[in-house]
Structure formats: structure tokens, C-alpha cells
Design a protein around this motif. Structure first.
Motif, short mmCIF file in Angstrom:
data_model
loop_
_atom_site.label_atom_id
_atom_site.label_comp_id
_atom_site.label_asym_id
_atom_site.label_seq_id
_atom_site.Cartn_x
_atom_site.Cartn_y
_atom_site.Cartn_z
N LYS A 101 0.83 -1.20 0.00
CA LYS A 101 0.00 0.00 0.00
C LYS A 101 0.87 1.26 0.00
O LYS A 101 1.90 1.31 0.65
N GLU A 102 0.40 2.26 -0.73
CA GLU A 102 1.16 3.50 -0.86
C GLU A 102 1.36 4.17 0.48
O GLU A 102 2.43 4.71 0.77
N ASP A 103 0.33 4.16 1.34
CA ASP A 103 0.46 4.78 2.67
C ASP A 103 1.52 4.08 3.50
O ASP A 103 2.22 4.71 4.30
N ALA A 104 1.66 2.76 3.33
CA ALA A 104 2.68 2.01 4.07
C ALA A 104 4.07 2.43 3.62
O ALA A 104 4.99 2.57 4.45
N ILE A 105 4.25 2.64 2.32
CA ILE A 105 5.55 3.08 1.82
C ILE A 105 5.88 4.46 2.34
O ILE A 105 7.00 4.74 2.79
N LYS A 106 4.90 5.35 2.29
CA LYS A 106 5.13 6.73 2.76
C LYS A 106 5.34 6.77 4.27
O LYS A 106 6.15 7.56 4.76
N ALA A 107 4.63 5.92 5.01
CA ALA A 107 4.85 5.84 6.45
C ALA A 107 6.26 5.36 6.75
O ALA A 107 6.90 5.82 7.71
N SER A 108 6.77 4.45 5.94
CA SER A 108 8.14 3.96 6.10
C SER A 108 9.14 5.09 5.85
O SER A 108 10.13 5.24 6.57
N PHE A 109 8.87 5.89 4.81
CA PHE A 109 9.72 7.05 4.53
C PHE A 109 9.72 8.03 5.70
O PHE A 109 10.78 8.54 6.09
N ILE A 110 8.54 8.29 6.26
CA ILE A 110 8.43 9.23 7.40
C ILE A 110 9.21 8.70 8.59
O ILE A 110 9.91 9.44 9.28
N GLU A 111 9.09 7.40 8.85
CA GLU A 111 9.81 6.78 9.97
C GLU A 111 11.32 6.91 9.77
O GLU A 111 12.06 7.23 10.72
N MET A 112 11.79 6.67 8.55
CA MET A 112 13.21 6.81 8.26
C MET A 112 13.66 8.26 8.44
O MET A 112 14.70 8.54 9.06
N ASN A 113 12.86 9.20 7.92
CA ASN A 113 13.20 10.62 8.06
C ASN A 113 13.29 11.02 9.53
O ASN A 113 14.21 11.73 9.94
N ASN A 114 12.31 10.58 10.33
CA ASN A 114 12.31 10.94 11.75
C ASN A 114 13.56 10.43 12.46
O ASN A 114 14.14 11.13 13.30
N GLN A 115 13.98 9.22 12.11
CA GLN A 115 15.19 8.68 12.73
C GLN A 115 16.42 9.49 12.34
O GLN A 115 17.27 9.79 13.17
N LEU A 116 16.51 9.87 11.08
CA LEU A 116 17.65 10.67 10.62
C LEU A 116 17.67 12.03 11.31
O LEU A 116 18.73 12.53 11.68
#
Length: 268
Positions: A101-116
Motif C-alpha cells: 500500500k502507498e500509505d505504508a511506503i510513505k509511512a516507512s519514509f516518514i519513519e526513516m526521516n524521523n530517525q535521521l
């Protein structure tokens, strides 16, 4: 790295392999069917793409290294931003083809960004932090317009905006409510913050993070018990922890910012 972050990193790597396969196929088909001049131009084009490939590959490897070692590496992070911005549409397309799902991919991106962002260890003054919320958090029956002037909120407690006011007052950060990406970018230009805590859906957070790079943004995905863009809610604990990261470089005690009459998950 948690699974969410691995999902996006994995799709980036898969996107790079896909583009490599396309380049190799194009080289094979064209190399034997062109004139000498066209072959020279083809070689120059392939060389340029090879340099870009190397930058993107180093960017992906750098992101993995940063997240694995949990420490900031600015050079690799800059390369990682290039890789993400270049491959993001391809990663979305491949993810959809694989049934993600597109939202799952974008949520993964947000999680990665937050960690960085957290690994940067920022410690900022409160007035340099902007708390940016979507207008859909406001109770749909409220007659008071708060997207231009958030102080128009009557603090009745029927929606999370009251609690966000309380949080902004508690820490001295700026609060703004936007109707969409255009107004959100306007507030960023107006207040010129050093960091942003942004609340929105996966789509708006993803585009907002990319539009404001390299400005540090911690994203908090809103809750949508009534569907998108209607009486949405937010986990206030996550919002307050994000503010604390920008103020102190870490989250402090368990947040308690909402009033007794309104709690996370309550209906309006």
C-alpha cells in the motif's frame, strides 16, 4: 532499523536494480545499431548515468549505515537525500506492483526521516520551532476559522487544537494550522523556523518533508477514525516527544498536555 524503515530502504535498493537493468538493456539494444557518432554520444550518456548510479548507490548505502550505527553522517545523509528524491517515484510504482500500500511506503519514509532527524541531536530555542497542524484536526462544526490566525480558537476542548495550544504554551513554540501544502510552506517562510514538528496524513507529510529539505522535520501521522480530512485526531504523546527532541535532544517525561475533558481517541 525497524521493519517500517527497512521497507522503504528495500524499495529504494530494488528501484536502483530496476533502473540498472533498464540501462543495461538499453545499452545492449543500442550499442549494435547506431553509427560511430551516436555510439560516442551513447557512451557519454551511459557514463553520466553511471556517475549518477554511483551517487545514488552510495546514498542508499549511507542511509543504511546511518540507521544501523545510529549516528549522524552529514555527507552520506546528503547523498541519501539525493537518492530518495531521485528514486521515490520509482519506489512507489514498484511497491504498488508488489502489492504494498502507498500509505505504508510513505509511512516507512516518514519513519526513516524521523530517525535521521533525531540523530542530528538538535537543541533549539523554543521560538525557532514550528508546530504545524492540519485544519482537519479542528472540529468540523466549529464556526471559528483558525487557518489564518490560530488564536481564533476558543479553546472549548472539543478537538485536539485546544491541546496543541496548551502544548505550544507549555514549551513556548509557535503553532500554525494549515489547509494544505501551499499554506504550510507559507508558514515556514513566514516564521523561518530551524525545525518543524508536522502533523498530517502520510501523503502530506511526505511531500512536506521533501519540499522543505534540508529543514529538519519530525512527522507525526494523524489518526483518521472518521476517514480522511474529517475530525482527525493525533497522538499528543508523539507530538510532545517530537517537540522535546528539538528542545533537549531527547524525549523527557511522559507527556500530559491534554485537558481532562478531551483525550486521545475520543469522539467529537
Amino acid at each position: 532499523m525497524r521493519i517500517k524503515k527497512r521497507l522503504f530502504i528495500g524499495l529504494l535498493a530494488l528501484s536502483l536494480l530496476f533502473i540498472t537493468a533498464v540501462m543495461a538493456g538499453g545499452w545492449y539494444l543500442l550499442a549494435n545499431h547506431t553509427s560511430v557518432l551516436n555510439r560516442v554520444l551513447l557512451i557519454l550518456g551511459i557514463f553520466t548515468l553511471a556517475v549518477l548510479f554511483l551517487i545514488i548507490a552510495l546514498g542508499i548505502a549511507g542511509l543504511v549505515l546511518i540507521l544501523w550505527q545510529e549516528r549522524s553522517l552529514p555527507f552520506f545523509q546528503r547523498l541519501g537525500i539525493i537518492a530518495v528524491n531521485t528514486l521515490f517515484p520509482v519506489a512507489l510504482a514498484l511497491g504498488r506492483r508488489l502489492g504494498v500500500k502507498e500509505d505504508a511506503i510513505k509511512a516507512s519514509f516518514i519513519e526513516m526521516n524521523n530517525q535521521l532527524v533525531r540523530l542530528q541531536g538538535l537543541c533549539l530555542e523554543p521560538e525557532r520551532i514550528l508546530l504545524l497542524a492540519p485544519h482537519c484536526l479542528q472540529w468540523s462544526g466549529c464556526p471559528h476559522k483558525i487557518t489564518i490566525d490560530v488564536s481564533n480558537c476558543r479553546r472549548c476542548g472539543r478537538c485536539p487544537v485546544d491541546a496543541l495550544h496548551a502544548l505550544a504554551e507549555k514549551y513556548g513554540v509557535r503553532l500554525a494550522v494549515a489547509t494544505g501544502g501551499t499554506l504550510a510552506r507559507h508558514f515556514v517562510k513566514q516564521y523561518r523556523p530551524r525545525a518543524v514538528v508536522a502533523i498530517a496524513c502520510e501523503r502530506d507529510l511526505t511531500s512536506g518533508i521533501q519540499d522543505t529539505q534540508p529543514l529538519p522535520v519530525l512527522g507525526v501521522v494523524n489518526l483518521r477514525p472518521h476517514g480522511p480530512c474529517l475530525n482527525t485526531q493525533v497522538n499528543l504523546n508523539q507530538v510532545e516527544e517530537a517537540v522535546q527532541f528539538f528542545l533537549y535532544g531527547k524525549a523527557m517525561t511522559r507527556p500530559q498536555v491534554y485537558r481532562e475533558g478531551w483525550k486521545i481517541g475520543s469522539s467529537v
